[in-house]
Write a protein that holds these residues in place. Structure first.
Motif, PDB file in Angstrom:
ATOM      1  N   CYS A   1       0.932   7.034  -6.409  1.00 22.87           N
ATOM      2  CA  CYS A   1       0.031   8.006  -6.639  1.00 22.87           C
ATOM      3  C   CYS A   1       0.468   9.554  -6.392  1.00 22.87           C
TER       4      CYS A   1
ATOM      5  N   ARG B   1       2.099   1.795  -3.436  1.00 21.02           N
ATOM      6  CA  ARG B   1       1.047   2.276  -4.375  1.00 21.02           C
ATOM      7  C   ARG B   1       0.928   3.806  -3.963  1.00 21.02           C
ATOM      8  N   GLY B   2       0.803   4.180  -2.600  1.00 21.65           N
ATOM      9  CA  GLY B   2       0.626   5.457  -2.172  1.00 21.65           C
ATOM     10  C   GLY B   2       1.667   6.448  -2.961  1.00 21.65           C
TER      11      GLY B   2
ATOM     12  N   SER C   1      -6.145   3.663  -4.268  1.00 26.03           N
ATOM     13  CA  SER C   1      -5.149   4.287  -5.771  1.00 26.03           C
ATOM     14  C   SER C   1      -6.321   4.136  -7.001  1.00 26.03           C
TER      15      SER C   1
ATOM     16  N   ASP D   1       0.917  -1.178  -0.155  1.00 26.83           N
ATOM     17  CA  ASP D   1      -0.006   0.123  -0.100  1.00 26.83           C
ATOM     18  C   ASP D   1       0.742   1.142   0.140  1.00 26.83           C
ATOM     19  N   TRP D   2       2.094   1.091   0.753  1.00 27.20           N
ATOM     20  CA  TRP D   2       2.930   2.344   0.834  1.00 27.20           C
ATOM     21  C   TRP D   2       3.510   2.798  -0.616  1.00 27.20           C
TER      22      TRP D   2
ATOM     23  N   GLY E   1      -2.532   4.608  -1.099  1.00 32.71           N
ATOM     24  CA  GLY E   1      -2.514   3.193  -1.743  1.00 32.71           C
ATOM     25  C   GLY E   1      -3.711   2.335  -1.504  1.00 32.71           C
ATOM     26  N   GLN E   2      -4.306   2.431  -0.453  1.00 36.28           N
ATOM     27  CA  GLN E   2      -5.685   1.773  -0.201  1.00 36.28           C
ATOM     28  C   GLN E   2      -6.930   2.134  -1.167  1.00 36.28           C
TER      29      GLN E   2
END
Length: 379
Positions: free
Chosen positions: A22, A18-19, A311, A15-16, A308-309
């Motif tokens: 973003c 993916r963030g 995205s 998640d990190w 990320g959660q």
């Protein structure tokens, strides 16, 4: 059949990362949309766009890792290869359809000045969906052919081999081996030609972009093995070191005088550039794991994990407020300072949207019941 307990459904470092993708995406799109022609000549803009080479590879790479996690979960539940393929390919098809729906929405919003061909543009969502379907087919084939204890090794080798094959085939498929006999909407998924007569670097065709997803699949399968999970810190250290070695080796290879392709384009089709970016993704993966395990990655509220959660949602929404008719700043008319303030607003707005999305997820009936009980307060 693996015997260890299944991995958690969400891993903080994924998640990190993916963030992080973003945030890099926000800054790339904001500065590209808003900076004036004079500001676009600055080194600041050059480095901003250089950072923009990472979001798409990160999203695809993480899609491959997430695909490996889902496949692992279904595998450990004892599902047959056909059932695993059905579940994963269906999810890929859903993402692909979401990509088409997004293109339709953008066309309707821009009705009157956007060409109809934009509906068939190959965007990153389309490629993520197609990559997931292709990975599902590959996993089905390998699991069906190999039912012994070496299935994981076979899957890893098949995913890694597909990664290398896509990277090696990209240069000729963009140039000397172009499938010109295909209709351009189909050829565009191979080399991003669109309807412009030659491959376009700003699109996301399977070659080379799907290779990042297959690389993520191979890495995810390795990291989810019982052996690797019992040695997790050491494995991620090895991933980081491997990324450094891969980056340096690919750079050294590119400096050599020999050439294997009739047309060589380092920044768009070169296997060396692909391997350099893949090596950097491995370094970021190892760093993200370390940051979330021993650093401040999970100290209280993490904006990057929150982004990320959600995205997909923030990707979908922010484009209209950056590139669309609802752009919060005038396009191609802003200074670096003004565009940076706009970027901060986009970041905070998308963070708030992601927060609401994760807090409301799965609570539809509860929220609807509250609204019915409190109509005056809701209005």
């Amino acid at each position: 059949m693996p015997t260890a307990a299944a991995a958690p459904s969400r891993l903080a470092y994924i998640d990190w990362m993916r963030g992080l993708a973003c945030v890099l995406m926000f800054q790339t799109h904001c500065y590209d949309s808003w900076l004036s022609p004079e500001a676009r000549q600055s080194k600041f803009f050059m480095y901003s766009q250089l950072g923009g080479t990472f979001p798409a590879p990160l999203f695809l790479f993480l899609a491959g890792i997430s695909f490996a996690l889902v496949t692992e979960k279904l595998w450990r539940r004892g599902l047959a290869p056909a059932q695993i393929a059905h579940s994963t390919i269906r999810r890929g098809a859903e993402v692909f359809l979401l990509g088409l729906l997004f293109r339709l929405q953008e066309l309707l919003i821009a009705w009157g000045w956007a060409p109809w061909s934009d509906l068939l543009r190959v965007d990153v969502l389309n490629t993520i969906g197609l990559s997931m379907m292709l990975m599902g087919l590959l996993c089905w084939l390998i699991l069906w052919l190999n039912r012994g204890p070496g299935r994981r090794t076979a899957l890893v080798l098949a995913a890694a081999g597909t990664t290398l094959l896509i990277a090696l085939l990209t240069p000729p498929l963009w140039t000397t081996w172009r499938p010109r006999w295909l209709p351009w909407p189909i050829e565009s998924y191979i080399n991003g030609v669109h309807n412009l007569g030659s491959p376009q670097a700003w699109l996301f065709p399977i070659f080379p972009w799907a290779a990042f997803a297959f690389a993520g699949l191979a890495i995810g399968l390795i990291l989810q093995s019982d052996w690797a999970r019992s040695r997790e810190p050491g494995m991620f250290l090895s991933v980081g070191v491997g990324g450094i070695v891969l980056t340096e080796a690919a750079h050294w290879w590119d400096l050599q005088p020999w050439r294997f392709y009739a047309v060589y384009d380092f920044w768009h089709t070169s296997p060396s550039f692909f391997l350099i970016r893949l090596g950097m993704l491995l370094i970021i993966l190892a760093g993200s794991y370390a940051w979330c395990r021993w650093g401040a990655g999970q100290w209280g509220f993490s904006p990057l994990i929150q982004l990320g959660q959600a995205s997909l949602l923030v990707y979908w929404v922010h484009l209209e407020f950056v590139y669309g008719r609802l752009s919060i700043l005038p396009k191609r008319a802003c200074s670096i300072g003004t565009a940076s303030l706009g970027l901060l607003q986009i970041f905070l707005a998308m963070l708030a949207l992601a927060f609401l999305r994760t807090r409301c997820k799965g609570r539809g009936p509860e929220i609807l019941g509250w609204l019915r009980r409190n109509p005056a307060r809701a209005s």
